[in-house]
Write a protein that holds these residues in place. Sequence first.
Motif, PDB file in Angstrom:
ATOM      1  N   GLU A   1      -1.924  -7.601   3.079  1.00 15.14           N
ATOM      2  CA  GLU A   1      -1.933  -8.008   1.673  1.00 15.14           C
ATOM      3  C   GLU A   1      -3.028  -9.012   1.348  1.00 15.14           C
ATOM      4  O   GLU A   1      -3.656  -8.950   0.289  1.00 15.14           O
ATOM      5  CB  GLU A   1      -0.586  -8.646   1.271  1.00 15.14           C
ATOM      6  CG  GLU A   1       0.594  -7.727   1.330  1.00 15.14           C
ATOM      7  CD  GLU A   1       1.403  -7.942   2.592  1.00 15.14           C
ATOM      8  OE1 GLU A   1       2.610  -8.104   2.501  1.00 15.14           O
ATOM      9  OE2 GLU A   1       0.768  -7.964   3.677  1.00 15.14           O
TER      10      GLU A   1
ATOM     11  N   ASP B   1      -8.603  -2.255  -1.961  1.00 18.38           N
ATOM     12  CA  ASP B   1      -8.299  -1.031  -2.700  1.00 18.38           C
ATOM     13  C   ASP B   1      -7.685   0.028  -1.790  1.00 18.38           C
ATOM     14  O   ASP B   1      -6.871   0.832  -2.234  1.00 18.38           O
ATOM     15  CB  ASP B   1      -9.576  -0.460  -3.341  1.00 18.38           C
ATOM     16  CG  ASP B   1     -10.121  -1.377  -4.414  1.00 18.38           C
ATOM     17  OD1 ASP B   1      -9.303  -1.949  -5.171  1.00 18.38           O
ATOM     18  OD2 ASP B   1     -11.352  -1.539  -4.487  1.00 18.38           O
TER      19      ASP B   1
ATOM     20  N   ARG C   1      -3.977   1.034  -2.604  1.00 12.51           N
ATOM     21  CA  ARG C   1      -3.310  -0.103  -3.237  1.00 12.51           C
ATOM     22  C   ARG C   1      -2.114   0.364  -4.070  1.00 12.51           C
ATOM     23  O   ARG C   1      -2.211   1.335  -4.822  1.00 12.51           O
ATOM     24  CB  ARG C   1      -4.321  -0.814  -4.132  1.00 12.51           C
ATOM     25  CG  ARG C   1      -3.898  -2.156  -4.670  1.00 12.51           C
ATOM     26  CD  ARG C   1      -5.067  -2.773  -5.436  1.00 12.51           C
ATOM     27  NE  ARG C   1      -4.818  -4.161  -5.758  1.00 12.51           N
ATOM     28  CZ  ARG C   1      -4.152  -4.570  -6.828  1.00 12.51           C
ATOM     29  NH1 ARG C   1      -3.685  -3.687  -7.700  1.00 12.51           N
ATOM     30  NH2 ARG C   1      -3.969  -5.866  -7.037  1.00 12.51           N
TER      31      ARG C   1
ATOM     32  N   PHE D   1       0.827  -1.200   0.000  1.00  4.73           N
ATOM     33  CA  PHE D   1       0.000   0.000   0.000  1.00  4.73           C
ATOM     34  C   PHE D   1       0.865   1.255   0.000  1.00  4.73           C
ATOM     35  O   PHE D   1       2.025   1.230   0.423  1.00  4.73           O
ATOM     36  CB  PHE D   1      -0.926   0.007   1.235  1.00  4.73           C
ATOM     37  CG  PHE D   1      -1.908  -1.126   1.243  1.00  4.73           C
ATOM     38  CD1 PHE D   1      -3.145  -1.009   0.620  1.00  4.73           C
ATOM     39  CD2 PHE D   1      -1.581  -2.328   1.867  1.00  4.73           C
ATOM     40  CE1 PHE D   1      -4.034  -2.068   0.609  1.00  4.73           C
ATOM     41  CE2 PHE D   1      -2.470  -3.394   1.864  1.00  4.73           C
ATOM     42  CZ  PHE D   1      -3.700  -3.260   1.231  1.00  4.73           C
TER      43      PHE D   1
ATOM     44  N   PRO E   1      -2.193  -6.535  -3.357  1.00  6.37           N
ATOM     45  CA  PRO E   1      -3.179  -6.816  -2.305  1.00  6.37           C
ATOM     46  C   PRO E   1      -4.596  -6.864  -2.862  1.00  6.37           C
ATOM     47  O   PRO E   1      -4.855  -6.377  -3.955  1.00  6.37           O
ATOM     48  CB  PRO E   1      -3.011  -5.620  -1.360  1.00  6.37           C
ATOM     49  CG  PRO E   1      -2.656  -4.490  -2.279  1.00  6.37           C
ATOM     50  CD  PRO E   1      -1.787  -5.098  -3.343  1.00  6.37           C
TER      51      PRO E   1
ATOM     52  N   TYR F   1       3.057  -3.281  -6.828  1.00  6.32           N
ATOM     53  CA  TYR F   1       3.467  -4.293  -5.854  1.00  6.32           C
ATOM     54  C   TYR F   1       3.853  -5.574  -6.575  1.00  6.32           C
ATOM     55  O   TYR F   1       3.145  -6.028  -7.486  1.00  6.32           O
ATOM     56  CB  TYR F   1       2.322  -4.557  -4.865  1.00  6.32           C
ATOM     57  CG  TYR F   1       2.707  -5.419  -3.689  1.00  6.32           C
ATOM     58  CD1 TYR F   1       3.802  -5.095  -2.892  1.00  6.32           C
ATOM     59  CD2 TYR F   1       1.971  -6.559  -3.378  1.00  6.32           C
ATOM     60  CE1 TYR F   1       4.152  -5.893  -1.809  1.00  6.32           C
ATOM     61  CE2 TYR F   1       2.307  -7.352  -2.288  1.00  6.32           C
ATOM     62  CZ  TYR F   1       3.409  -7.017  -1.512  1.00  6.32           C
ATOM     63  OH  TYR F   1       3.751  -7.798  -0.441  1.00  6.32           O
TER      64      TYR F   1
END
Length: 344
Positions: free
Chosen positions: A335, A49, A36, A21, A46, A40
């Motif tokens: 996550e 949102d 989010r 995040f 994740p 990532y």
Amino acid sequence: RDVAEKWGDDFSRHVVGSGAFMLRDWIGGQRLVLVRNPYYFAKPLPHLDAIVESVGVNQELQWLRFDAGQIDAVVDIPPAEFPYVMKTPALRELTLAKTTVTTRYLGMNCQMWPFTDVRVRRALSYAIDRRKLIAILNGRGVVARGVMPPNLPGYDPDLKGYDYDPAKARALLEQAHLARGFEFEIWMRADQTILMLAQSIQQDLAPLGIRARLKPVAWGPFLEAIRQPRTVQSFMQGWEADFPDPENFLGALLSRAQWGSNNDSFYSNPEVEQLLGEAEPVADMKKRYALYDQAEKIVVADAPWVFLYYPVTYIIRQPWVHDYVINPMRPTRFEHVWLSPHPD
């Protein structure tokens, strides 16, 4: 570096990281909004949102909002509500619990009378009923046996520690020529729960003729005072791991090098110093933990602390929150958390 140079003192509000995040909003004293991170590495994680964390809201108000379905999870169930939650099956099923990598203790200044005498320190360890402390906490704790808490690598589950045994305490005081007891002062952070725990300790010591005066102090002055040599006889304190290794407890809190910093008991033992020095560079974890275990056993015998309890953290989440896992080291990672449809 370029971001740090660009923002200077405001760098903390423009954080750089590679987590699941990203920080979108930080309204001081109100809330944090994390969104989010599309870059990532562990896709499709994740699942969420965004995460909104309320800051500066008291436990009671948080609970009311949770009860109304306005909050997905509460990490601090109010003490007044905790018994009700645990006695209500539908609510109890929504709770999760984990023993944290934290140790709460009553520190004794080993350079100040009467705690220069190991027999007196051991006497206090036998005189205090830790089960009463757990009851005051509504069960949110585990009786402590030593320095290192459960869930910390290197923790020794077979370490015996000190049982509640007032007769042994009295015998030790007689050996130390203090059969009539003595008077001393316990410093603590000004907090209602800590005060209740200290009052329980005060009651346990009274039958032995030990008169404990309680001194609640604001957090800043408290920390300053306990770090000064020959200033504070004893104090209520705790330590939460910065990283999961025995050195972060035994080395950080009980080595001679930490006098005036984190070793607020001003404890020192040459055998412990030697073992800490041997263990620190060892990368073989079996050997490393064995050395720290030897050091911990010596510390427990020397009793610079009354080992009180290891806190257990409880959270409660709504039925639509899934795969929420408590991390014994804060903060919880989100996550894998996901939400199913729920009533508006």
